[in-house]
Motif scaffolding. Structure first.
Motif, short mmCIF file in Angstrom:
data_model
loop_
_atom_site.label_atom_id
_atom_site.label_comp_id
_atom_site.label_asym_id
_atom_site.label_seq_id
_atom_site.Cartn_x
_atom_site.Cartn_y
_atom_site.Cartn_z
N PRO A 127 -10.52 -9.86 -1.59
CA PRO A 127 -9.93 -8.97 -0.57
C PRO A 127 -8.71 -8.20 -1.07
CG PRO A 127 -10.53 -11.07 0.41
CD PRO A 127 -10.74 -11.23 -1.07
N ASN A 128 -7.98 -8.75 -2.05
CA ASN A 128 -6.80 -8.06 -2.56
C ASN A 128 -7.13 -7.03 -3.63
OD1 ASN A 128 -7.47 -9.72 -4.70
ND2 ASN A 128 -5.62 -11.00 -4.54
N GLY A 129 -8.43 -6.86 -3.97
CA GLY A 129 -8.84 -5.85 -4.94
C GLY A 129 -9.08 -6.36 -6.34
N LEU A 130 -8.74 -7.60 -6.63
CA LEU A 130 -8.96 -8.16 -7.97
C LEU A 130 -10.43 -8.51 -8.14
CD1 LEU A 130 -6.64 -10.54 -9.87
CD2 LEU A 130 -9.07 -11.09 -9.77
N THR A 131 -10.98 -8.22 -9.31
CA THR A 131 -12.39 -8.45 -9.58
C THR A 131 -12.57 -9.61 -10.56
OG1 THR A 131 -12.90 -6.11 -9.24
CG2 THR A 131 -14.52 -7.42 -10.45
N ILE A 132 -13.49 -10.51 -10.21
CA ILE A 132 -13.87 -11.62 -11.08
C ILE A 132 -15.31 -11.39 -11.50
CG2 ILE A 132 -14.18 -14.11 -11.25
CD1 ILE A 132 -12.07 -14.43 -9.07
N VAL A 133 -15.57 -11.41 -12.79
CA VAL A 133 -16.90 -11.09 -13.31
C VAL A 133 -17.23 -12.02 -14.47
CG1 VAL A 133 -15.91 -9.29 -14.77
CG2 VAL A 133 -18.35 -9.26 -14.30
N LEU B 49 -2.46 -12.97 -4.48
CA LEU B 49 -1.79 -11.77 -4.97
C LEU B 49 -1.83 -10.70 -3.88
CD1 LEU B 49 -3.10 -11.50 -8.65
CD2 LEU B 49 -0.72 -11.73 -7.94
N PRO B 50 -0.74 -9.98 -3.68
CA PRO B 50 -0.72 -8.99 -2.60
C PRO B 50 -1.59 -7.78 -2.90
CG PRO B 50 1.30 -8.89 -3.88
CD PRO B 50 0.54 -10.07 -4.40
N LEU B 51 -2.12 -7.16 -1.87
CA LEU B 51 -2.90 -5.94 -2.00
C LEU B 51 -1.95 -4.76 -2.13
CD1 LEU B 51 -5.54 -4.35 -1.93
CD2 LEU B 51 -5.41 -4.39 0.57
N VAL B 52 -1.98 -4.12 -3.28
CA VAL B 52 -1.12 -2.98 -3.56
C VAL B 52 -2.00 -1.79 -3.92
CG1 VAL B 52 0.76 -2.09 -4.98
CG2 VAL B 52 0.69 -4.52 -4.38
N GLN B 53 -1.68 -0.64 -3.41
CA GLN B 53 -2.47 0.55 -3.67
C GLN B 53 -2.40 0.90 -5.16
OE1 GLN B 53 -1.41 3.93 -1.33
NE2 GLN B 53 -3.09 5.21 -2.06
N HIS B 54 -3.56 1.23 -5.72
CA HIS B 54 -3.64 1.58 -7.14
C HIS B 54 -2.96 2.94 -7.36
CE1 HIS B 54 -5.08 2.37 -11.14
NE2 HIS B 54 -5.78 1.24 -11.17
N PRO B 55 -1.96 3.00 -8.23
CA PRO B 55 -1.27 4.28 -8.45
C PRO B 55 -2.14 5.24 -9.25
CG PRO B 55 -0.45 2.65 -9.98
CD PRO B 55 -1.40 1.92 -9.07
N GLU B 56 -1.86 6.50 -9.13
CA GLU B 56 -2.58 7.51 -9.89
C GLU B 56 -2.12 7.46 -11.35
OE1 GLU B 56 -3.32 12.37 -9.85
OE2 GLU B 56 -2.05 11.40 -8.35
N ALA B 57 -3.08 7.58 -12.25
CA ALA B 57 -2.76 7.52 -13.68
C ALA B 57 -1.87 8.70 -14.07
CB ALA B 57 -4.04 7.53 -14.50
#
Length: 589
Positions: free
Chosen positions: A164-170, A361-369
């Protein structure tokens, strides 16, 4: 030995009386472990010959040739008698056994009667053929053969989950007892500010140091206790931490890896120790001129984020400290920018261990590169010590980068096509000796110490060029040769189908051989998820390589040369041609 042999024969006779189908294998199964055929022969002849040779050695006397010939004939007659004696013993032994053992190894009586095999050493000794024994490829009676292996083995499937916080496990399963796990972060020197310049380089060296839960000493002991190995790598766009060990220790690996990434404690004395090492590394950069020029190419060719140095500049070392690193990690090590990738680990096991450790881990918006613009430029640096060698590089932009997948793959094949290397190579085709730069340049110009193509590809852009090392008085000619080779590949019909096919096969071979490594597979998974949001199967890339044509090579080469030139040189740069004169070769007005 004769007493022991007699006892063994008696034991075998007892086995024969109890078994309906005795065979020679029953006899040899009761022989001592140190038994050999020599035990069937008398050795007095050899001992006599040894004593005779010893006496000749002591006295220095040698028998005349006629005597030695007579002795040789007598020795051969004795050996013949030995073989005859052994054969008679084996015949007697076979007479006691009969032909009962023949049916033991036959699949059926029909096979035993119709199939013949090659005579063995025992048949040779007794002068008979072992026609009663079946060949070795006859199946055993009552024993079923195992199923044959399939011609095609389905590759392991990738399983992933985004928390839910955006982190991906693969994870991808793989055969074998070992596993490789890595944490990959969308963070690099392009995210540095003037205040944090050099933080990426220092963070790479501070990997697996002290955390809130472990000291550096404890981390080292825990890694060594399970026979694992840890590593870290940093680039302009990504940072990776990896752990390789046996699958048995997956929970320990995951917990230690996540602790090292999430909870670093930048103790002052550890930071200062690594700063000293970075300073030593920078002082020895002249020992790696190719790395120095690659850094200079980016600084001279780009404005914006990609111009930030990957190696910490010496001026920044006095400013960097633990507080700057802590702030940089807090800003950039966020959940949506992290991928936990594993090779050789069951996904359910990885998820059960990692999810509780990462879900908070908190959900933080992904910044623009950060943006970068390619402009081209020139960099020159005279060596501190007097040298007579010059290192020079010419480069052009590859627009699109990895996000323009077809052109990025074409560029990879183009680099393999041009190839090159050092002026001396102890290998064959695998060392690039059939590449264009090797055949057309290194074989013809002895003044060149090295001459090779290079590329550096990022998400949205990249660089491609030629790097050369030569004597200072030949550098002008080397630049002309490099320009000629770049123009040649951009000219239609200058590259043959044979050369392209060889480059394509070499590219596929390099990709497949690299993917034999678990650590490279885990890294490939993590970095592809950061770039594409998925891991594309290797067959996808192999097919893309096969589809490349001569026109694709010509088109991308022409696109390269249409961009501004970037030059970089180091060493004795007095004789390096001016930027304007070299640029005019590619962009004649």
């Amino acid at each position: 030995m004769s007493i022991q042999l007699g006892r063994n024969i008696q034991i075998w006779a007892q086995l024969a009386s109890l078994n309906d189908k005795p065979s020679f294998s029953s006899f040899f199964s009761v022989l001592p472990l140190n038994f050999s055929l020599r035990h069937l022969f008398p050795f007095r002849n050899h001992q006599t010959c040894d004593r005779t040779h010893a006496r000749e050695t002591e006295t220095g006397a040698r028998q005349p040739p006629s005597s030695r010939k007579a002795q040789f004939l007598r020795g051969n007659n004795i050996k013949v008698d030995m073989y005859r004696s052994a054969a008679s013993r084996l015949r007697a032994l076979k007479g006691r056994v009969g032909n009962l053992g023949a049916t033991r190894y036959a699949a059926s009586s029909a096979v035993a009667s119709t199939t013949s095999s090659s005579p063995g050493i025992f048949s040779w000794l007794i002068g008979e053929r072992a026609s009663s024994f079946p060949p070795l490829n006859s199946p055993f009676e009552g024993v079923s053969s195992p199923p044959s292996l399939p011609d095609y083995v389905e590759p392991s499937k990738i399983k992933s989950k985004t928390l839910p916080n955006g982190l991906t496990i693969v994870s991808e399963t793989a055969p074998g007892p070992a596993a490789s796990i890595g944490m990959y972060i969308d963070c690099g020197s392009i995210y540095e500010t003037p205040q944090s310049c050099g933080a990426t380089h220092l963070l790479e060296r501070m990997a697996f140091k002290s955390t809130r839960n472990r000291s550096h000493f404890r981390i080292v002991r825990e890694v060594e206790a399970i026979g694992g190995s840890v590593a870290s790598s940093a680039s302009r766009e990504q940072i990776g931490y990896s752990f390789d060990a046996l699958k048995t220790y997956v929970p320990e690996m995951v917990e230690l890896l996540i602790d090292s990434v999430r909870n670093p404690v930048f103790i002052d004395w550890e930071v200062n120790e690594e700063l000293k090492r970075v300073k030593d590394e920078l002082s020895q950069i002249s020992n790696n001129p190719q790395g120095l020029l690659l850094e200079a190419i980016h600084s001279a060719g780009y404005t914006g984020a990609l111009a930030n140095p990957l190696l910490a500049p010496e001026a920044a070392l006095s400013r960097l400290n633990g507080d700057i690193l802590e702030e940089f990690v807090a800003e950039n090590y966020t959940a949506p920018r992290m991928i936990l990738a594993a090779s050789g680990v069951e996904f359910e096991e990885l998820l059960s261990v990692a999810e509780p450790l990462l879900s908070d881990l908190p959900l933080v918006q992904h910044p623009e590169a950060p943006k970068s613009v390619y402009v081209g430029g020139d960099y020159r640096r005279q060596a501190d010590l007097p040298v007579h060698v010059t290192h020079v590089a010419l480069a052009f932009e590859v627009p699109g980068g990895w996000h323009n997948e077809k052109e990025a793959i074409t560029l990879t094949v183009l680099q393999m096509l041009m190839g090159g290397g050092g002026s001396f190579s102890a290998g064959g085709p695998g060392k690039g000796m059939h590449s264009r730069l090797y055949l057309r340049v290194l074989n013809n110009y002895q003044q060149l110490q090295s001459f090779s193509a290079f590329n550096s590809i990022f998400n949205n852009t990249g660089l491609f060029g030629i790097y050369a090392t030569t004597t200072s008085d030949f550098v002008a000619k080397a630049v002309d040769v490099a320009a000629g080779e770049l123009i040649s590949i951009a000219t239609p019909k200058q590259v043959s189908e044979t050369q392209l096919n060889r480059a394509k096969e070499a590219t596929k071979s390099a990709v497949l051989m690299n993917l034999e490594s678990r650590m490279i597979v885990a890294e490939d998974i993590g970095r592809q998820y950061l770039t594409y949001g998925e891991r594309k199967p290797v067959d996808h890339f192999l097919k893309a390589v096969d589809e490349i044509t001569l026109k694709d090579i010509t088109d991308i080469s022409q696109k390269l040369l249409a961009s501004p030139l970037t030059m970089a040189s180091y060493g004795d740069v007095i004789h390096v041609p001016s930027y304007e004169s070299v640029n005019s070769i590619f962009h004649a007005k």
